[in-house]
Design a protein around this motif. Structure first.
Motif, mmCIF file in Angstrom:
data_model
loop_
_atom_site.group_PDB
_atom_site.id
_atom_site.type_symbol
_atom_site.label_atom_id
_atom_site.label_comp_id
_atom_site.label_asym_id
_atom_site.label_seq_id
_atom_site.Cartn_x
_atom_site.Cartn_y
_atom_site.Cartn_z
ATOM 1 N N ASP A 51 6.773 -5.772 -4.995
ATOM 2 C CA ASP A 51 6.989 -7.025 -4.270
ATOM 3 C C ASP A 51 6.427 -8.210 -5.039
ATOM 4 N N LEU A 52 5.280 -8.019 -5.660
ATOM 5 C CA LEU A 52 4.650 -9.096 -6.407
ATOM 6 C C LEU A 52 5.524 -9.545 -7.572
ATOM 7 N N ALA A 65 -6.354 -6.809 -7.733
ATOM 8 C CA ALA A 65 -5.961 -5.498 -7.210
ATOM 9 C C ALA A 65 -7.171 -4.823 -6.585
ATOM 10 N N LEU A 66 -6.922 -4.044 -5.555
ATOM 11 C CA LEU A 66 -7.985 -3.276 -4.921
ATOM 12 C C LEU A 66 -8.300 -2.063 -5.791
ATOM 13 N N LEU A 67 -9.574 -1.717 -5.882
ATOM 14 C CA LEU A 67 -9.971 -0.558 -6.682
ATOM 15 C C LEU A 67 -9.552 0.752 -6.031
ATOM 16 N N ASN A 68 -9.548 0.778 -4.701
ATOM 17 C CA ASN A 68 -9.219 1.997 -3.982
ATOM 18 C C ASN A 68 -8.257 1.662 -2.833
ATOM 19 N N PRO A 69 -6.987 1.338 -3.145
ATOM 20 C CA PRO A 69 -6.047 0.943 -2.092
ATOM 21 C C PRO A 69 -5.656 2.120 -1.200
ATOM 22 N N PHE A 74 -0.002 -1.399 -0.697
ATOM 23 C CA PHE A 74 -1.039 -2.345 -0.299
ATOM 24 C C PHE A 74 -2.122 -2.429 -1.369
ATOM 25 N N GLN A 75 -1.695 -2.669 -2.598
ATOM 26 C CA GLN A 75 -2.613 -2.617 -3.730
ATOM 27 C C GLN A 75 -3.151 -3.988 -4.145
ATOM 28 N N TYR A 76 -2.371 -5.062 -3.960
ATOM 29 C CA TYR A 76 -2.753 -6.380 -4.453
ATOM 30 C C TYR A 76 -2.956 -7.363 -3.306
ATOM 31 N N PHE A 108 -5.297 -15.483 -1.312
ATOM 32 C CA PHE A 108 -6.431 -15.328 -2.211
ATOM 33 C C PHE A 108 -6.081 -15.969 -3.544
ATOM 34 N N THR A 109 -6.809 -17.023 -3.900
ATOM 35 C CA THR A 109 -6.535 -17.768 -5.124
ATOM 36 C C THR A 109 -7.712 -17.649 -6.081
#
Length: 167
Positions: A51-52, A65-69, A74-76, A108-109
């Protein structure tokens, strides 16, 4: 010995209810936009890489990015509301000829190497048969006036939106 303790009403000072200005502004924006016939949408604050890269401007492809999504979907963290709103429009075009939606949500910027959480308003008007850009401009004009902003101007869009073009 709990039964031997005497009951007493708590001594708490009663204060007038207080609402934050941000909550009042969000409620005002929601009321005005719903009055214009837009529907509010609630999207996830997390995005997939697919999607990104499909919906976001390339400058945001480096979103945190999340370390443990929970999953790859739902990673970013979303850098902007546009990604989900464009996806909402695309999904709704299967059933409707026009889509009129908005979202008030967190994004989130990155500033100076740190990621900051901000509140943002996103509005999407889309139609299969006509270009709603003038309707959007009029809607935003009235929206800003309704929240007390009267001295503003619209400038040309400087973003490169070629990544959204359909074949």
């Amino acid at each position: 010995g709990y039964q031997k303790l005497e009951s007493q009403a708590p001594h708490v000072p009663i204060k007038a209810a207080y609402k934050e200005d941000q909550i009042l502004l969000k409620d005002k924006l929601r009321g005005v936009l719903q009055g214009f016939g837009l529907s509010e949408v609630y999207n996830h604050t997390f995005l997939s890489r697919q999607d990104l890269t499909k919906y976001a401007d390339p400058k945001w492809w480096g979103s945190p990015a999340l370390l443990n999504p929970v999953s790859a979907d739902f990673q970013y963290l979303r850098p902007d509301l546009t990604v989900a709103l464009v996806k909402n429009v695309e999904d709704n075009f299967r059933f409707f000829n026009s889509v009129r939606i908005f979202e008030v949500g967190k994004v989130f910027t990155e500033k100076e190497g740190l990621f900051k959480e901000e509140l943002m308003l996103g509005v999407a008007l889309a139609s299969k048969s006509e270009n709603p850009i003038l309707e959007l401009k009029g809607l935003l004009d009235e929206l800003l006036k309704s929240v007390g902003l009267t001295d503003f101007f619209f400038r040309d869009l400087e973003w490169d939106l070629k990544h959204l073009e359909q074949d």
